[in-house]
Design an enzyme around this catalytic site. Structure first.
Site, PDB file in Angstrom:
ATOM      1  N   SER A   1       0.788  -1.348  -0.058  1.00 51.65           N
ATOM      2  CA  SER A   1       0.106  -0.030   0.165  1.00 51.65           C
ATOM      3  C   SER A   1       0.904   1.029   0.069  1.00 51.65           C
ATOM      4  O   SER A   1       1.603   1.463  -0.809  1.00 51.65           O
ATOM      5  CB  SER A   1      -0.926   0.090   1.206  1.00 51.65           C
ATOM      6  OG  SER A   1      -2.082   0.844   1.117  1.00 51.65           O
TER       7      SER A   1
ATOM      8  N   ASP B   1      -2.201   6.784  -3.157  1.00 47.94           N
ATOM      9  CA  ASP B   1      -0.947   6.026  -2.638  1.00 47.94           C
ATOM     10  C   ASP B   1      -0.565   4.595  -3.696  1.00 47.94           C
ATOM     11  O   ASP B   1      -1.219   4.671  -5.000  1.00 47.94           O
ATOM     12  CB  ASP B   1      -1.167   5.474  -1.280  1.00 47.94           C
ATOM     13  CG  ASP B   1      -2.233   4.389  -1.320  1.00 47.94           C
ATOM     14  OD1 ASP B   1      -3.026   4.293  -2.087  1.00 47.94           O
ATOM     15  OD2 ASP B   1      -2.373   3.496  -0.240  1.00 47.94           O
TER      16      ASP B   1
END
Length: 440
Positions: free
Chosen positions: A91, A229
């Site tokens: 992530s 992200d």
């Protein structure tokens, strides 16, 4: 092994091909058809190969969807009639890290019970290994991101006349750009080259990492900016004036929008969420339910009847009728809709109340023992004590939360109120409880 966001760590240390193989074996022992996808990190290729090998060893058929965003992978579990998905991603973590996150058919991350089954199989090495004749197959599915774009375009109106700057952070966020362009928005991209080293900015989109986006939006006179992200499960925003919008403010805006459309329904937020969200939701005719910190806990709550939205200030936004995965692509288009219908993002953000917040980290020798004592002490003092994740106390002026860090030997104190004086008072109460617990 698994936390609220899967298992993550440094490649070659906590995260190895051996671990990915074990996770694949554990998931494949209870599934027939499993998707495997990854983000842009170079280490993801070998980890995805290892996960696929483990899955097929236990008879599961594997569908490789390649480099895709997390919401694209999660949505395709149902779209491709699979039982689960293994996402190889860390992530928003830095480039040396990687990890694995597991997704169910509903698009929701594996819940606690499913994770427990996986962990027990790995711990006991209780895999359903198959012989030659029953090994699983592996196929490739192309076009997963295109299907996500088509789905988004079908669900939103034209954004003609709207100008947006999209900072992809070298990650997997391209479906956001493609959907906005298809819906007639004027789009400028930043950091659009996929690169798992994240050379242009830190992967996590926050006030510290998005200075370039803020300057670009202001220089171009764009209507707003958005940023993702590395795996695009997070979305943060910048106003037309080039100012970063805090996660609590975005959470309030999305919550109010969802409650207004949902005619007084509920939203779910973690226990460390600002008071302003509760106030805004109540004013709109809805109600807030608090959850443990982590988007998986928010997703579990909003899967119940009566919930129209859930989110975390970190940038994870969930509309349960759409998907139970935090979908930054969908969130970007919801924000575009809000701006197109309700005016400049700077005005919308300014309309949300601002409160006083105090935060402090206190080093402790044994955070679990300290938290037990804090919980007991505050339980004796206050009637309304919420112990979902730490200890949260609410009163008429504000709230405070005492919560142990998940990774460090510290206890975090957060206090928030409508006035600076009340915030200071609440913070002092929380700090005194921690100090007294340390002295026992």
């Amino acid at each position: 092994m698994f936390g609220t966001s899967g298992v993550r760590g440094t490649v070659g240390d906590e995260i190895t091909a051996e671990l990915a193989l074990a996770v694949g074996r554990a998931v494949g022992s209870d599934a027939e058809r499993v998707l495997v996808g990854r983000d842009v990190r170079d280490s993801g290729a070998l980890l995805a190969d290892a996960a696929s090998a483990g899955l097929r060893e236990c008879g599961a058929d594997v569908v490789r969807v390649g480099v895709v965003s997390t919401p694209v992978l999660a949505r395709h579990v149902g779209w491709l009639d699979a039982d689960a998905a293994v996402g190889v991603t860390a992530s928003h973590n830095p480039a040396p890290d990687n990890g694995l996150k597991l997704w169910s058919r509903s698009g929701q991350a594996f819940d606690a019970a499913a994770i427990d089954r996986v962990e027990r199989r790995i711990h006991d090495e209780a895999y359903d290994l198959q012989g030659f004749a029953d090994l699983g197959s592996e196929t490739t599915h192309d076009g997963a991101s295109d299907r996500q774009v088509d789905h988004l375009v079908e669900g939103f109106p034209s954004f003609e006349g709207l100008s947006v700057v999209v900072d992809l952070g070298n990650g997997t966020g391209r479906p956001t750009v493609d959907a906005l362009v298809a819906l007639d928005a004027e789009v400028t991209t930043l950091n659009g080259q996929q690169d798992g080293r994240f050379p242009t900015r830190k992967s996590e989109p926050n006030a510290d990492s998005l200075g370039g986006l803020c300057r670009t939006v202001a220089a171009l006179g764009a209507d707003f900016g958005i940023a993702h992200d590395g795996d695009s499960d997070r979305m943060m925003a910048v106003t037309d004036e080039g100012t970063f919008v805090s996660g609590d403010v975005l959470l309030a805006l999305f919550s109010r929008q969802a409650v207004t459309e949902g005619d007084g329904s509920r939203v779910a937020v973690p226990v460390d969420t600002s008071l302003l969200v509760r106030d805004v939701v109540r004013e709109a005719g809805g109600a807030v339910t608090y959850t443990r910190v982590g988007d998986v806990h928010v997703a579990e709550q909003v899967s119940e009847a009566g919930y129209v939205f859930g989110g975390e200030p970190s940038g994870a936004w969930i509309w349960p009728t759409e998907t139970l995965c935090p979908d930054a692509h969908f969130a970007a288009l919801r924000l575009a809709t809000l701006v197109a219908e309700s005016g400049p993002l700077s005005d919308l953000a300014a309309d949300v109340p601002a409160y006083e917040t105090r935060r402090e980290n206190v080093a402790v020798p044994n955070k679990r023992a300290i938290m037990d004592r804090v919980s007991a002490r505050l339980g004796e003092t206050f009637d309304d004590v919420l112990t979902l994740d730490g200890v949260r106390i609410d009163d008429d002026d504000g709230w405070f939360l005492v919560r142990a860090s998940g990774t460090e030997p510290i206890v975090r104190i957060t206090a928030e109120a409508r006035t600076a004086e009340a915030a200071a008072r609440l913070h002092e109460t929380a700090r005194a409880a921690v100090d007294e617990a340390r002295e026992e």
